[in-house]
Design a protein around this motif. Structure first.
Motif, mmCIF file in Angstrom:
data_model
loop_
_atom_site.group_PDB
_atom_site.id
_atom_site.type_symbol
_atom_site.label_atom_id
_atom_site.label_comp_id
_atom_site.label_asym_id
_atom_site.label_seq_id
_atom_site.Cartn_x
_atom_site.Cartn_y
_atom_site.Cartn_z
ATOM 1 N N SER A 318 1.227 -1.343 0.049
ATOM 2 C CA SER A 318 0.093 0.053 -0.061
ATOM 3 C C SER A 318 0.706 0.643 -0.104
ATOM 4 O O SER A 318 0.224 2.327 -0.609
ATOM 5 N N GLU A 319 1.757 1.366 0.825
ATOM 6 C CA GLU A 319 2.566 2.035 0.484
ATOM 7 C C GLU A 319 3.132 2.607 -0.954
ATOM 8 O O GLU A 319 3.620 3.466 -1.197
ATOM 9 N N THR A 320 3.516 1.664 -1.782
ATOM 10 C CA THR A 320 4.615 1.773 -2.279
ATOM 11 C C THR A 320 3.401 1.907 -3.624
ATOM 12 O O THR A 320 3.900 3.475 -4.167
ATOM 13 N N LYS A 321 2.363 1.824 -3.653
ATOM 14 C CA LYS A 321 1.518 2.165 -4.358
ATOM 15 C C LYS A 321 0.851 3.752 -4.238
ATOM 16 O O LYS A 321 1.082 4.477 -5.346
ATOM 17 N N GLU A 322 0.574 4.477 -2.887
ATOM 18 C CA GLU A 322 0.682 5.332 -2.760
ATOM 19 C C GLU A 322 1.484 6.205 -3.345
ATOM 20 O O GLU A 322 1.671 7.357 -4.024
ATOM 21 N N LYS A 323 3.159 5.680 -3.307
ATOM 22 C CA LYS A 323 4.400 6.733 -3.382
ATOM 23 C C LYS A 323 4.299 6.668 -4.908
ATOM 24 O O LYS A 323 4.610 7.687 -5.159
ATOM 25 N N LEU A 324 4.388 6.161 -5.568
ATOM 26 C CA LEU A 324 4.020 5.826 -6.707
ATOM 27 C C LEU A 324 3.441 7.014 -7.739
ATOM 28 O O LEU A 324 2.707 7.095 -8.835
ATOM 29 N N ILE A 325 1.952 6.814 -7.050
ATOM 30 C CA ILE A 325 0.717 7.575 -7.584
ATOM 31 C C ILE A 325 1.157 9.199 -7.615
ATOM 32 O O ILE A 325 0.929 9.526 -8.479
ATOM 33 N N LYS A 326 1.713 9.537 -6.310
ATOM 34 C CA LYS A 326 2.778 10.786 -6.483
ATOM 35 C C LYS A 326 3.587 11.069 -7.330
ATOM 36 O O LYS A 326 3.180 11.702 -7.796
ATOM 37 N N THR A 327 4.413 10.181 -7.388
ATOM 38 C CA THR A 327 5.531 10.377 -8.235
ATOM 39 C C THR A 327 4.732 9.835 -9.745
ATOM 40 O O THR A 327 5.219 10.793 -10.874
ATOM 41 N N PHE A 328 3.506 9.877 -10.362
ATOM 42 C CA PHE A 328 2.556 9.832 -11.313
ATOM 43 C C PHE A 328 2.525 11.463 -11.812
ATOM 44 O O PHE A 328 1.885 11.746 -12.798
ATOM 45 N N GLU A 329 1.644 11.293 -10.809
ATOM 46 C CA GLU A 329 0.905 13.315 -10.355
ATOM 47 C C GLU A 329 2.095 13.817 -11.531
ATOM 48 O O GLU A 329 0.915 14.678 -12.732
ATOM 49 N N GLU A 330 2.606 13.878 -12.181
ATOM 50 C CA GLU A 330 2.840 15.590 -11.950
ATOM 51 C C GLU A 330 2.906 14.313 -14.115
ATOM 52 O O GLU A 330 3.326 16.101 -14.925
ATOM 53 N N LEU A 331 3.922 13.678 -13.809
ATOM 54 C CA LEU A 331 3.802 13.114 -15.177
ATOM 55 C C LEU A 331 2.562 13.139 -16.054
ATOM 56 O O LEU A 331 2.384 13.423 -17.533
ATOM 57 N N LEU A 332 1.263 12.652 -14.923
ATOM 58 C CA LEU A 332 -0.153 12.056 -16.123
ATOM 59 C C LEU A 332 -1.116 13.066 -15.580
ATOM 60 O O LEU A 332 -2.059 12.962 -16.079
ATOM 61 N N GLY A 333 -1.063 14.350 -14.664
ATOM 62 C CA GLY A 333 -2.308 14.665 -13.828
ATOM 63 C C GLY A 333 -2.284 15.392 -14.771
ATOM 64 O O GLY A 333 -1.974 16.203 -15.494
#
Length: 333
Positions: A318-333
């Protein structure tokens, strides 16, 4: 054949000459496939093992991780040891196939002593291994394709078995000849492997259409975990230990499931999270076009290709998932 090498495959012949020199000088050879073995690492290991035995070398292949059931049809794969007696194993050369860094070698590294020559063959652009001989070519679809080039250069007559091993390597690492790494030369090589006896229908069926029932149940559980984000540009799927236990499958049955993350319309990046334990998660990335997931994986100590990469993160699922979602926010959000 040698006269057309540079025209067909854009390889510097001196590389193949040097590789051949190292192989001819070797007497006792350890062959290493990377952890979490896939079709390229397994097919290449089996092909190199058969070749070296045929030319009279003492050969010690090793696979320390679980082998996916889909590759069980490959002749000799069930005979590959997962360990050797360190006191009895005396090698002068180690061949590392598709092992871009020390972490991907893992356990077998203990057999490689300081006086051992290292032959490093890989198609990952971020390969960090410093061997005595290094052949790293990111323009090639697979290590299997690279080995074919070497065999052709030395005029080695491929057996039907070796042709099958190499075809498996190329087929799987090109996503059934779909990835951008598939070149006209890749298709030429595949064609020649068929001429040598590789059966494309049989191989494709055994890998993709002969799944164990438990593996299909596991696939269904993974598909049920699907989440789409950022206007469907990001797809995330997860695999936890309970899914494996409940389906009666093996963790190796998840090999290749990351590809499902890219099946949805509009998806630019796919992420497959695999729970190792409460504090570690393995991550596989896929992407389209110019989105470089290897760069993202490298931030977490991993690597790979521009459109296919992976890493291991020391966090819970769950922590990995949350971290990666934030990582991709700048790229895809």
């Amino acid at each position: 054949m040698k006269s057309i090498m540079t025209k067909e495959n854009n390889i510097d012949i001196t590389i193949l000459e040097e590789l051949n020199r190292f192989i001819q000088q070797a007497e006792s050879v350890l062959i290493v496939a990377h952890i979490d073995p896939d079709g390229d690492s397994l097919g290449s290991l089996l092909a190199m093992t058969s070749f070296l035995k045929e030319i009279g070398k003492d050969v010690y292949p090793i696979i320390t991780d679980e082998i996916p059931q889909k590759y069980s049809f490959l002749k000799g794969i069930d005979e590959i040891p997962d360990k050797y007696d360190e006191n009895e194993l005396k090698i002068d050369t180690a061949i590392l196939l598709e092992c871009p860094n020390q972490n991907r070698i893992n356990g077998p590294a203990k057999y490689i002593l300081d006086n051992c020559k290292i032959i490093n063959i890989d198609h990952h652009r971020d390969n960090k291994i410093k061997g005595d001989f290094n052949w790293v070519d990111s323009s090639k679809s697979s290590v299997g394709e690279m080995l074919y080039e070497y065999f052709e250069y030395i005029d080695f007559q491929l057996s039907k078995e070796i042709a099958e091993y190499l075809y498996v390597a190329i087929l799987t690492d090109t996503g059934r000849f779909r990835f951008t790494s598939t070149s006209s030369r890749t298709l030429q090589v595949a064609s020649r492997l068929i001429d040598f006896g590789a059966d494309p229908r049989k191989i494709t069926d055994m890998i993709y259409y002969e799944m164990e029932p438990a593996a299909i149940v596991l696939t269904g559980k993974v598909l049920n975990s699907v989440e789409y984000m950022y206007d469907n540009k990001l797809c995330i799927m997860t695999l936890n230990r309970k899914m494996v236990a409940d389906s009666g499958s093996k963790k190796s049955d998840a090999e290749g499931l990351v590809d499902f993350t890219m099946f949805g319309k509009g998806v630019k990046i796919g992420v497959f999270l695999k729970e190792v334990n409460d504090h570690q998660t393995k991550v596989s990335f896929r992407s389209k076009n110019d989105l470089d997931v290897a760069e993202i994986a490298s931030k977490y100590g991993g690597g790979g290709h521009k459109n296919a990469a992976g890493c291991s993160i020391d966090l819970s699922l769950s922590e990995t998932k949350e971290k990666l979602i934030k990582t991709f926010e700048e790229l895809l959000g």
